[in-house]
Write a protein that holds these residues in place. Structure first.
Motif, short mmCIF file in Angstrom:
data_model
loop_
_atom_site.label_atom_id
_atom_site.label_comp_id
_atom_site.label_asym_id
_atom_site.label_seq_id
_atom_site.Cartn_x
_atom_site.Cartn_y
_atom_site.Cartn_z
N GLN A 36 65.93 61.13 10.29
CA GLN A 36 64.83 62.71 9.48
C GLN A 36 63.52 61.27 8.44
N SER A 37 64.45 60.58 8.14
CA SER A 37 62.81 59.51 7.94
C SER A 37 61.84 59.26 8.24
N LEU A 38 62.60 58.54 9.62
CA LEU A 38 61.58 58.40 11.17
C LEU A 38 61.12 59.17 10.78
N ASP A 39 60.93 60.56 10.74
CA ASP A 39 59.75 62.01 10.78
C ASP A 39 58.94 61.87 10.20
N VAL A 40 59.57 61.41 8.18
CA VAL A 40 59.01 61.44 7.23
C VAL A 40 57.76 60.37 7.75
N PHE A 41 58.15 59.13 7.78
CA PHE A 41 57.12 57.80 8.40
C PHE A 41 55.86 58.17 9.44
N LEU A 42 56.52 58.51 10.48
CA LEU A 42 55.70 59.37 11.56
C LEU A 42 54.67 60.33 11.43
N ASP A 43 55.06 61.19 10.11
CA ASP A 43 53.50 61.74 9.68
C ASP A 43 52.75 61.02 8.74
N ASP A 44 53.67 60.38 7.89
CA ASP A 44 52.81 59.73 7.29
C ASP A 44 51.30 58.80 8.29
N ILE A 45 51.90 58.11 8.96
CA ILE A 45 51.41 57.24 9.52
C ILE A 45 49.94 58.44 10.57
N GLY A 46 49.70 60.06 10.55
CA GLY A 46 49.52 60.53 11.30
C GLY A 46 50.02 60.86 12.56
N LEU A 47 50.90 60.74 12.77
CA LEU A 47 51.28 60.90 14.32
C LEU A 47 52.69 62.20 13.69
N THR A 48 51.72 63.28 13.40
CA THR A 48 52.05 64.19 13.51
C THR A 48 53.10 65.31 14.00
N ARG A 49 53.27 66.64 13.68
CA ARG A 49 53.40 67.44 15.22
C ARG A 49 51.83 68.18 15.56
N GLU A 50 51.16 68.34 15.02
CA GLU A 50 50.33 68.56 15.15
C GLU A 50 49.29 67.70 16.36
N TYR A 51 49.81 66.30 15.86
CA TYR A 51 49.05 65.22 16.72
C TYR A 51 49.34 65.48 18.12
N ARG A 52 50.80 64.95 18.07
CA ARG A 52 51.48 65.26 19.01
C ARG A 52 51.35 66.79 20.35
N ASP A 53 51.42 67.72 19.62
CA ASP A 53 51.09 68.55 20.11
C ASP A 53 48.77 68.90 20.86
N SER A 54 48.35 68.21 20.23
CA SER A 54 46.83 68.09 20.37
C SER A 54 47.06 67.11 21.52
N SER A 55 47.63 66.22 21.45
CA SER A 55 46.99 65.05 22.45
C SER A 55 48.02 65.40 23.51
N ASN A 56 49.07 65.53 23.48
CA ASN A 56 49.97 65.18 24.66
C ASN A 56 50.92 64.13 24.66
N CYS A 57 51.00 63.79 23.27
CA CYS A 57 52.28 62.32 23.35
C CYS A 57 52.84 62.52 22.45
N THR A 58 53.45 61.69 22.63
CA THR A 58 54.99 61.64 21.31
C THR A 58 55.37 60.42 21.69
N VAL A 59 56.63 60.21 20.09
CA VAL A 59 57.00 58.84 20.72
C VAL A 59 58.25 59.26 21.44
N TYR A 60 59.13 58.03 21.52
CA TYR A 60 60.68 58.03 22.25
C TYR A 60 60.97 56.45 21.39
N VAL A 61 62.15 56.76 20.75
CA VAL A 61 62.95 55.93 20.55
C VAL A 61 63.83 54.92 21.35
N LEU A 62 63.05 53.74 21.77
CA LEU A 62 63.97 52.94 23.31
C LEU A 62 64.89 52.25 22.96
N GLU A 63 65.36 52.24 21.46
CA GLU A 63 66.21 51.21 21.02
C GLU A 63 66.70 51.20 19.25
N THR A 64 68.03 51.01 18.78
CA THR A 64 67.83 51.28 17.65
C THR A 64 68.63 50.42 16.89
N HIS A 65 69.22 49.67 15.95
CA HIS A 65 70.74 49.32 15.72
C HIS A 65 70.42 49.27 14.39
#
Length: 161
Positions: A36-65
């Motif tokens: 949930q905090s990652l979602d806040v960060f993504l919104d903060d940098i502009g990688l919002t739901r609107e950006y993801r919808d309009s650009s047809n781009c998203t992000v995937y977490v590849l690895e987490t520790h």
């Protein structure tokens, strides 16, 4: 690490339904809070739901520790901090800390590698300049700070020689 080497991102109380049979927060909810905090960060940098919808781009977490440092309990207030350790045109390497709000102890950390993707493939694709610029600004904010000791950790049984 401490709060002066990371940016406050999110605050969250420990909910009663997150408590396990050991009477502290279950490991799954640490991951939930970091996500949930990652979602806040993504919104903060502009990688919002609107950006993801309009650009047809998203992000995937590849690895987490995730490291679990000290337990937290029902009602504890948690502060989540973030730092961009590194980034390039397609990836971001993030480090998040979870701290007890009142007592300030480190409860957990999450190190994450995230890839920007075109959903059509899905395939890795460069982020637009405005996202790369915002990530770079976050990275530079703490460029002189020491790398967190949990960053880059390898899991394994440490044997005495």
């Amino acid at each position: 690490m401490n709060e002066r080497t990371l940016t406050l991102l999110h605050q969250q109380p420990v909910l009663s339904e997150w408590i396990d049979y050991n009477k502290h927060m279950n490991v799954a909810y640490y991951v939930l809070i970091f996500d949930q905090s990652l979602d806040v960060f993504l919104d903060d940098i502009g990688l919002t739901r609107e950006y993801r919808d309009s650009s047809n781009c998203t992000v995937y977490v590849l690895e987490t520790h995730v490291t679990y440092v000290q337990e937290v309990h029902e009602g504890d207030l948690l502060d989540i901090y973030v730092r961009v350790l590194d980034c390039d045109e397609k990836r971001m390497h993030l480090f998040l800390e979870m701290r007890h709000q009142e007592r300030r102890f480190l409860a957990a950390t999450s190190e994450q590698m995230i890839m920007h993707l075109n959903k059509a493939g899905p395939s890795a694709t460069p982020m637009p300049d405005f996202l790369q610029s915002r990530l770079q600004q976050h990275k530079e904010e703490f460029a002189d700070a020491p790398i967190p000791k949990q960053a880059g950790a390898v899991i394994g049984i440490r044997r005495k020689k």
